[in-house]
Write an enzyme that holds these catalytic residues in place. Structure first.
Site, PDB file in Angstrom:
ATOM      1  N   GLY A 171       0.812  -1.217   0.000  1.00 43.74           N
ATOM      2  CA  GLY A 171       0.000   0.000   0.000  1.00 43.74           C
ATOM      3  C   GLY A 171       0.838   1.255   0.000  1.00 43.74           C
ATOM      4  N   GLY A 172       0.545   2.127   0.978  1.00 47.76           N
ATOM      5  CA  GLY A 172       1.239   3.407   1.049  1.00 47.76           C
ATOM      6  C   GLY A 172       2.739   3.267   1.204  1.00 47.76           C
ATOM      7  N   GLY A 406      16.567   8.536 -35.078  1.00 48.07           N
ATOM      8  CA  GLY A 406      15.951   9.193 -33.925  1.00 48.07           C
ATOM      9  C   GLY A 406      16.785   8.976 -32.675  1.00 48.07           C
ATOM     10  N   ALA A 407      17.394   7.799 -32.601  1.00 48.10           N
ATOM     11  CA  ALA A 407      18.200   7.498 -31.418  1.00 48.10           C
ATOM     12  C   ALA A 407      19.423   8.421 -31.354  1.00 48.10           C
ATOM     13  CB  ALA A 407      18.627   6.037 -31.434  1.00 48.10           C
TER      14      ALA A 407
END
Ligand code: HXC
Length: 519
Positions: A171-172, A406-407
Site C-alpha cells: 500500500g502506502g 531518432g536514437a
C-alpha cells in the site's frame, strides 16, 4: 518526584521506546534474518550522529480496543544524522509494532522530518518495513499517507529522496517510495506490492507468494520499480551511503567534489582498439566507463533492468557525473520502451540536482515492431528525448560508434543543447545503417536485378558508397555537430577538460508553471 526519579523515568521511557513492539517482535525480526529499525539506522548513519525525535509519541486510536496496543514511538523511528559528515534526515518503520503499519501519528512523525529536511535542504532517507495503512485507523491512516505523499511530491527536485524496502511493504509504504528518487531493495527480504498476498487471495482468489508478487529481483529486473538491489540489508544500506556521496544535499548545491589521485590525463591505450572491426560485433561499454572515470569507480543504477542502456554515477576529476551509455552487449544497444524510461528518469534526476551528464553513444536506433509500438515506444522514447532537451546541466557527449536516426537525436545530440560533442574516429552518424539505407534508396533497382550474384555486387557497391559518406564522424564534424574527433585513449582527459570548462554553465528554460512531458 525527586530529580533522580525524573531522570530514571526519562531513561526508562527511552528504554521502553527502544524496544519498539517488544523483545518477542525483535526476536521474530531477527529469526527472519531482518534487522530492526534502529539497527538499520545505526548502519546507515555515521556512528553516534543520530538525533532522534518523537520517541514518546503514541497512537490515538481506540477502535477495536487499540488503546491496549500502544507503543512508545508508535512504529517508526525518526530523526537526523550524518553520512560521511553530510546531514540527512531519516525515518525507519518498525515492523515489530503492528507490522510497521502507518497510523495517523506515525505519519505526523514522518512529516515532521520531511518538513525539516525541506527547510534545511538535506536528503530524506526512508527505510520502509510496513504493511501499509493501519487498517484499524481507517481514514486517519489514509489521510496520514496522503500527507506524506504530498510532501514527497513537494520535495521532489528540491532535496534528494531515497527509499529502502526491507520486509513486506504494501500500500502506502510502496507508493511513497515510488514518489521518491531511488528505491533500494535487499534480495534477502524485500517485497513490494500494492496489496499483500492475503488481500490478493481474498479479492481475486489467487494464491501467490510474496516473492513472486513483489520480490527484489521482480522489481529490479522486470518492473524496474527498484533501482538498486543488494544481497543483504547491510550491503544495501552501504550502497545508500555510497549513493549519497555522488549527490548534493539539495537543488541549490553542487554535488561534493571528491579528491582523487587518479591523474586526469591518464591515457587508456586499450580504448583505441576496443571497437571491433565488424560493426555488428559487441563490446562491453562498461569497460569504457570504468576506463575513463576516477579510480574505475562506477555506481550503476538499474543494473538489472533494461540492460541495453547503462546509467549510473561516477566521479571524473573529482566532479560527480551521471553517465548514460548505450550497451552494445545487450540487444545491440538499441533503444526501446524500458531503456527510454530508464534513461529519462536518470537524466531528469541529474538535471534536477546539478549533476553534469556524460553520454556515450553507440546506438543502432529504436527497436522496431509491434511489441514496442503496442507498448507505446513513441511515448517512452519521447520521454527520453524530452529529458535530454530539457536538461540544463553541463552535457558532454562522446559518440563511440553507431549513432543512427531518432536514437542519434535522443542521445544528447548538439541540437538538444548538448554543450560539447566529441566522436571517436570509429563513429558512424547517419539516418540509418548502410543495409537499411540501400534497401530504401535502391529498392526499385534491386527488384529489377534477378541474378543473385549481380544483386549482391550491386548491394555491396551501394553500401560502400553509403559508408564512405556516413560511416565516419567527419560528415557530422563538417557541419560543427561534432566539436572534435578525439583519439579514444584520450577520452578521460578530454571529457574532464570539457566538464571543467562547463562548470560555470548557465542555461535556462522558458517561464512556465511546469512542463508537460509525455508521461
Ligand atoms: C494493521 C497490520 C497491517 C495493516 C500488518 N499488520 N499489516 N495491522 N494494518 N495494514 C499487522 C498484522 O495484523 C500482525 O499483527 C503484524 O502486523 C504482522 O503481520 P503478519 O501478517 O503476521 O506478517 P506477515 O505474515 O509477514 O505478512 C506481512 C504482510 C501482511 C504481507 C504485510 O500483514 C499483509 O498482507 N498486510 C496487509 C497489507 C496490505 O494489503 N496493505 C494495504 C493497506 S492499504 P499481530 O498483532 O498479529 O502481530 C494502504 C493504502 C495507502 O496502505 C494508500 C495507497 C495509495
Amino acid at each position: 518526584m525527586a530529580f533522580e526519579q525524573k531522570i530514571k523515568e526519562l531513561l526508562d521511557k527511552r528504554g521502553e521506546a527502544r524496544m519498539g513492539g517488544g523483545q518477542k517482535g525483535i526476536d521474530k525480526q531477527h529469526e527472519q534474518g531482518k534487522l530492526t529499525a534502529r539497527e538499520r539506522i545505526a548502519l546507515l548513519l555515521d556512528e553516534g550522529s543520530f538525533e532522534e525525535f518523537d520517541m514518546f509519541v503514541t497512537h490515538r486510536c481506540t477502535n477495536f480496543d487499540m488503546q491496549k496496543k500502544s507503543y512508545l514511538g508508535d512504529g517508526v523511528v525518526t530523526g537526523y544524522g550524518t553520512i560521511n559528515g553530510r546531514q540527512v534526515y531519516v525515518f525507519a518503520q518498525d515492523f515489530t509494532v503492528l507490522g510497521g503499519s502507518l497510523s495517523e501519528t506515525m505519519a505526523l512523525k514522518i512529516c515532521k522530518v520531511m518538513d525539516q529536511a525541506m527547510k534545511v535542504g538535506a536528503p530524506v532517507i526512508g527505510l520502509n518495513d510496513s504493511g501499509g495503512a493501519r487498517i484499524q485507523e481507517g481514514i486517519n491512516a489514509l489521510a496520514g499517507y496522503a500527507e506524506i505523499f504530498e510532501r514527497n511530491i513537494l520535495a521532489s527536485g528540491v532535496v534528494p529522496q531515497i527509499s529502502a524496502i526491507f520486509g513486506p511493504c504494501a500500500g502506502g509504504s510502496v507508493y511513497s517510495p515510488a514518489l521518491t528518487d531511488f528505491i533500494f531493495m535487499s534480495k534477502e527480504n524485500s517485497y513490494m506490492f500494492l496489496t499483500g498476498p492475503k488481500v490478493v487471495k481474498t479479492v481475486t482468489g489467487e494464491d501467490v507468494t510474496v516473492d513472486k508478487l513483489g520480490g527484489a529481483m521482480v522489481h529490479a529486473s522486470k518492473s524496474g520499480v527498484a533501482h538498486f538491489v543488494g544481497e543483504t540489508e547491510e550491503s544495501t544500506i552501504q550502497t545508500i551511503r555510497e549513493l549519497v556521496g555522488y549527490i548534493p544535499n539539495n537543488n541549490f548545491e553542487e554535488a561534493p567534489m571528491v579528491a582523487t589521485n587518479d591523474p586526469i590525463d591518464r591515457l587508456e591505450d586499450h580504448l583505441n582498439t576496443i571497437i571491433p572491426e565488424n560493426p555488428n560485433e559487441a563490446y562491453d561499454v562498461k569497460d569504457v566507463i570504468h576506463a575513463i572515470v576516477d579510480d574505475g569507480q562506477f555506481l550503476e543504477v538499474h543494473e538489472n533492468w533494461a540492460k541495453n542502456l547503462v546509467v549510473g554515477f561516477a566521479h571524473m576529476g573529482g566532479m560527480s557525473v551521471g553517465i548514460v551509455a548505450n550497451q552494445p552487449k545487450a540487444m545491440a544497444g538499441v533503444l526501446d520502451c524500458n531503456s527510454s524510461r530508464k534513461g529519462a528518469r536518470f537524466v531528469r534526476f541529474c538535471d534536477a540536482f546539478n549533476i553534469p551528464l556524460v553520454t556515450l553513444v553507440d546506438v543502432p536506433g529504436f527497436l522496431p515492431g509491434t511489441g514496442q509500438e503496442y507498448n507505446g515506444v513513441i511515448n517512452h522514447g519521447a520521454k527520453f528525448l524530452y529529458a535530454y532537451g530539457e536538461a540544463t546541466v553541463p552535457k558532454v557527449t562522446v559518440t563511440l560508434r553507431k549513432s543512427y536516426g531518432g536514437a542519434h537525436i535522443v542521445m544528447s545530440c548538439k541540437q538538444l543543447r548538448s554543450d560539447i560533442n566529441y566522436a571517436w574516429p570509429t563513429a558512424q552518424i547517419a539516418v540509418m545503417g548502410a543495409s537499411g539505407a540501400t534497401e530504401v534508396l535502391h529498392g526499385r533497382a534491386l527488384k529489377e536485378i534477378t541474378d543473385p550474384e549481380e544483386k549482391a555486387k550491386f548491394i555491396a557497391e551501394k553500401e560502400k558508397e553509403y559508408n564512405d559518406l556516413f560511416a565516419n564522424p567527419y560528415n557530422a564534424a563538417k557541419y560543427g555537430y561534432i566539436d572534435d574527433v578525439i583519439e579514444p585513449r584520450n577520452t578521460r582527459f578530454r571529457v574532464i577538460r570539457a566538464l571543467q570548462a562547463l562548470q560555470t554553465k548557465k542555461d535556462t528554460l522558458p517561464m512556465k508553471k511546469h512542463c508537460n512531458l509525455p508521461l
